[in-house]
Structures are given as structure tokens and as C-alpha cells.
Scaffold this motif. Structure first.
Motif, PDB file in Angstrom:
ATOM      1  N   UNK A  98       0.771  -1.085  -0.053  1.00  0.00           N
ATOM      2  CA  UNK A  98       0.005  -0.060   0.203  1.00  0.00           C
ATOM      3  C   UNK A  98       0.859   1.292  -0.073  1.00  0.00           C
ATOM      4  N   UNK A  99       0.518   2.305  -0.808  1.00  0.00           N
ATOM      5  CA  UNK A  99       1.071   3.459  -0.843  1.00  0.00           C
ATOM      6  C   UNK A  99       0.000   4.718  -0.823  1.00  0.00           C
ATOM      7  N   UNK A 100       0.557   5.992  -0.736  1.00  0.00           N
ATOM      8  CA  UNK A 100      -0.547   7.211  -0.781  1.00  0.00           C
ATOM      9  C   UNK A 100      -0.787   7.167  -2.243  1.00  0.00           C
ATOM     10  N   UNK A 101      -2.232   7.330  -2.529  1.00  0.00           N
ATOM     11  CA  UNK A 101      -2.619   7.554  -3.680  1.00  0.00           C
ATOM     12  C   UNK A 101      -3.551   8.804  -3.418  1.00  0.00           C
ATOM     13  N   UNK A 102      -3.934   9.494  -4.400  1.00  0.00           N
ATOM     14  CA  UNK A 102      -5.025  10.461  -4.381  1.00  0.00           C
ATOM     15  C   UNK A 102      -5.996  10.115  -5.571  1.00  0.00           C
ATOM     16  N   UNK A 103      -7.235  10.398  -5.446  1.00  0.00           N
ATOM     17  CA  UNK A 103      -8.295  10.294  -6.545  1.00  0.00           C
ATOM     18  C   UNK A 103      -8.732  11.808  -6.870  1.00  0.00           C
ATOM     19  N   UNK A 104      -8.529  12.268  -7.958  1.00  0.00           N
ATOM     20  CA  UNK A 104      -8.774  13.496  -8.171  1.00  0.00           C
ATOM     21  C   UNK A 104      -9.666  13.640  -9.498  1.00  0.00           C
ATOM     22  N   UNK A 105     -10.340  14.898  -9.663  1.00  0.00           N
ATOM     23  CA  UNK A 105     -11.186  15.013 -10.843  1.00  0.00           C
ATOM     24  C   UNK A 105     -10.371  15.469 -12.288  1.00  0.00           C
ATOM     25  N   UNK A 106     -10.802  14.740 -13.337  1.00  0.00           N
ATOM     26  CA  UNK A 106     -10.269  15.034 -14.519  1.00  0.00           C
ATOM     27  C   UNK A 106     -11.060  16.041 -15.556  1.00  0.00           C
ATOM     28  N   UNK A 107     -12.212  16.141 -14.845  1.00  0.00           N
ATOM     29  CA  UNK A 107     -13.287  17.240 -15.540  1.00  0.00           C
ATOM     30  C   UNK A 107     -14.062  18.168 -14.185  1.00  0.00           C
ATOM     31  N   UNK A 108     -14.106  19.241 -14.502  1.00  0.00           N
ATOM     32  CA  UNK A 108     -14.753  19.966 -13.545  1.00  0.00           C
ATOM     33  C   UNK A 108     -15.975  19.546 -13.220  1.00  0.00           C
ATOM     34  N   UNK A 109     -16.566  19.876 -11.921  1.00  0.00           N
ATOM     35  CA  UNK A 109     -17.941  19.718 -12.031  1.00  0.00           C
ATOM     36  C   UNK A 109     -18.450  20.573 -10.874  1.00  0.00           C
ATOM     37  N   UNK A 110     -19.282  21.604 -10.964  1.00  0.00           N
ATOM     38  CA  UNK A 110     -19.628  22.883 -10.120  1.00  0.00           C
ATOM     39  C   UNK A 110     -18.516  23.453  -9.737  1.00  0.00           C
ATOM     40  N   UNK A 111     -18.450  23.577  -8.455  1.00  0.00           N
ATOM     41  CA  UNK A 111     -17.271  24.252  -7.746  1.00  0.00           C
ATOM     42  C   UNK A 111     -15.923  23.500  -7.543  1.00  0.00           C
ATOM     43  N   UNK A 112     -15.930  22.107  -7.986  1.00  0.00           N
ATOM     44  CA  UNK A 112     -14.768  21.303  -8.005  1.00  0.00           C
ATOM     45  C   UNK A 112     -14.114  21.384  -9.471  1.00  0.00           C
ATOM     46  N   UNK A 113     -12.931  21.992  -9.246  1.00  0.00           N
ATOM     47  CA  UNK A 113     -12.314  22.083 -10.527  1.00  0.00           C
ATOM     48  C   UNK A 113     -11.340  20.986 -10.874  1.00  0.00           C
ATOM     49  N   UNK A 114     -10.839  21.121 -11.828  1.00  0.00           N
ATOM     50  CA  UNK A 114      -9.898  19.804 -12.390  1.00  0.00           C
ATOM     51  C   UNK A 114      -8.767  19.887 -11.662  1.00  0.00           C
ATOM     52  N   UNK A 115      -8.429  18.697 -11.022  1.00  0.00           N
ATOM     53  CA  UNK A 115      -7.292  18.494 -10.208  1.00  0.00           C
ATOM     54  C   UNK A 115      -7.925  18.484  -8.784  1.00  0.00           C
ATOM     55  N   UNK A 116      -9.176  18.665  -8.517  1.00  0.00           N
ATOM     56  CA  UNK A 116      -9.747  18.409  -7.058  1.00  0.00           C
ATOM     57  C   UNK A 116      -9.534  17.343  -6.347  1.00  0.00           C
ATOM     58  N   UNK A 117      -9.046  17.273  -5.210  1.00  0.00           N
ATOM     59  CA  UNK A 117      -8.663  15.974  -4.742  1.00  0.00           C
ATOM     60  C   UNK A 117      -9.880  15.365  -3.878  1.00  0.00           C
ATOM     61  N   UNK A 118     -10.543  14.479  -4.314  1.00  0.00           N
ATOM     62  CA  UNK A 118     -11.664  13.628  -3.760  1.00  0.00           C
ATOM     63  C   UNK A 118     -11.300  12.998  -2.457  1.00  0.00           C
ATOM     64  N   UNK A 119     -10.373  12.420  -2.420  1.00  0.00           N
ATOM     65  CA  UNK A 119      -9.910  11.561  -1.198  1.00  0.00           C
ATOM     66  C   UNK A 119      -8.356  11.164  -1.446  1.00  0.00           C
ATOM     67  N   UNK A 120      -7.640  11.164  -0.294  1.00  0.00           N
ATOM     68  CA  UNK A 120      -6.409  10.825  -0.162  1.00  0.00           C
ATOM     69  C   UNK A 120      -6.465   9.204   0.392  1.00  0.00           C
ATOM     70  N   UNK A 121      -5.971   8.466   0.100  1.00  0.00           N
ATOM     71  CA  UNK A 121      -5.871   6.970   0.573  1.00  0.00           C
ATOM     72  C   UNK A 121      -4.962   5.928   0.462  1.00  0.00           C
ATOM     73  N   UNK A 122      -4.858   4.842   1.097  1.00  0.00           N
ATOM     74  CA  UNK A 122      -3.747   3.931   0.961  1.00  0.00           C
ATOM     75  C   UNK A 122      -4.263   2.998  -0.071  1.00  0.00           C
ATOM     76  N   UNK A 123      -3.422   2.648  -1.118  1.00  0.00           N
ATOM     77  CA  UNK A 123      -3.921   1.627  -2.128  1.00  0.00           C
ATOM     78  C   UNK A 123      -2.859   0.975  -2.717  1.00  0.00           C
TER      79      UNK A 123
END
Length: 166
Positions: free
Chosen positions: A8-33
Motif C-alpha cells: 500500500x502507498x499514498x494515492x489520491x483520487x482527483x477530478x479530470x473534469x470540472x463539476x460545479x465548484x470542483x475544478x480539474x485536479x480537485x482531490x476527492x480523497x487521499x487513501x492507501x492503495x
């Protein structure tokens, strides 16, 4: 220390398309995967390795550019400069990238035949192009950094107006 695909390592899940106020690159969640788990992100999202844990939930990941655009006027006048803009699609390439411009041997002149996109910088670059003669000129751009090159830009060049007789 070496890691394998099961560590397991540190990963982030981020937006590749903007949605509302969440811009491209907005980090949804940081997690160990594991590397295997960090695949198959839903449409509009991507995983990336964040070994330093620099991107907490809600932060903005500076998504590296994968392509750039070339834009400018569709018509021009011979001997008169026009502006061409080159714009990275995200926060610049991962490394400094040199873009070379060409008019396919039409004989026009660029204010600079190259532009540089700085690493991680989302700054458009502008150059001027002065067409030499009437006709259609095709401007193309290529790069040395692995970005997807834009479609060529066709410019219809009109003859310069004749000087009025005195």
C-alpha cells in the motif's frame, strides 16, 4: 526500501473534469492503495501516486498537461503581423518543454520560432507571425516533451493593399 504492486502507498483520487465548484485536479480523497487497486478510476476521475502525502482531501492537485492548443486568426494580410497563442491544457508539462513553430516553408516570419512551456506552469505563450504573401498558410507546432501536438492552423492570407498614388 523497494515496493511491489502489493505494497500500500499514498494515492489520491482527483477530478479530470470540472463539476460545479470542483475544478480539474480537485482531490476527492487521499487513501492507501496498492498499485493494482489504484486502477480503473470512474469516468471524470484519475488516481495518482502521492508518495509525500502532499494532497489532502479537498486540495488541488496540479494536473500535468498532456496536450496544448494553437489558436489565432483565420485570416490575415500579407506583411501584417498576427498573434498566435499556444496554451497547455492543464498545469504545463512535467518537465520544461520546447515547442517549435513552422509555416511549412511559406516564407513568413515568427517573432520567435520556439516557445517554452515551464514545468507545471499553466501560462499561455504568444508569438506573432507575419505572412509573406497572399495564399493559404498552414501553421504547425511540434514539441520535445511528449505532449499531444495540436491540429495545424490554416490562415487565409490576403494581398496587402496597394499604396495609393499621389
Amino acid at each position: 526500501m523497494t515496493t511491489d504492486s502489493n505494497t500500500p502507498q499514498n494515492y489520491i483520487l482527483y477530478r479530470t473534469r470540472a463539476l460545479g465548484w470542483q475544478a480539474v485536479g480537485y482531490v476527492i480523497v487521499a487513501m492507501q492503495l496498492t498499485a493494482e487497486q489504484a486502477t480503473g478510476a470512474p469516468a471524470g476521475f484519475a488516481y495518482t501516486l502521492d508518495t509525500a502525502g502532499a494532497y489532502p482531501d479537498g486540495s488541488l492537485y496540479r494536473v500535468p498537461a498532456t496536450a496544448y492548443a494553437l489558436s489565432g486568426a483565420a485570416t490575415a494580410t500579407a506583411g501584417t503581423a498576427l498573434t498566435l497563442d499556444l496554451t497547455p491544457d492543464n498545469y504545463g508539462p512535467k518537465t520544461e518543454t520546447l515547442v517549435t513553430l513552422s509555416d511549412g516553408g511559406a516564407g513568413g516570419t515568427f517573432s520567435s520560432g520556439t516557445v517554452t512551456f515551464g514545468a507545471g506552469i499553466k501560462t499561455p505563450q504568444a508569438v506573432t507571425y507575419t505572412p509573406k504573401a497572399a495564399g493559404t498558410v498552414t501553421i504547425s507546432a511540434t514539441n520535445n516533451g511528449g505532449l499531444t501536438d495540436p491540429a495545424s492552423l490554416e490562415i487565409v492570407v490576403n494581398a496587402a493593399a496597394a499604396a495609393a498614388a499621389t
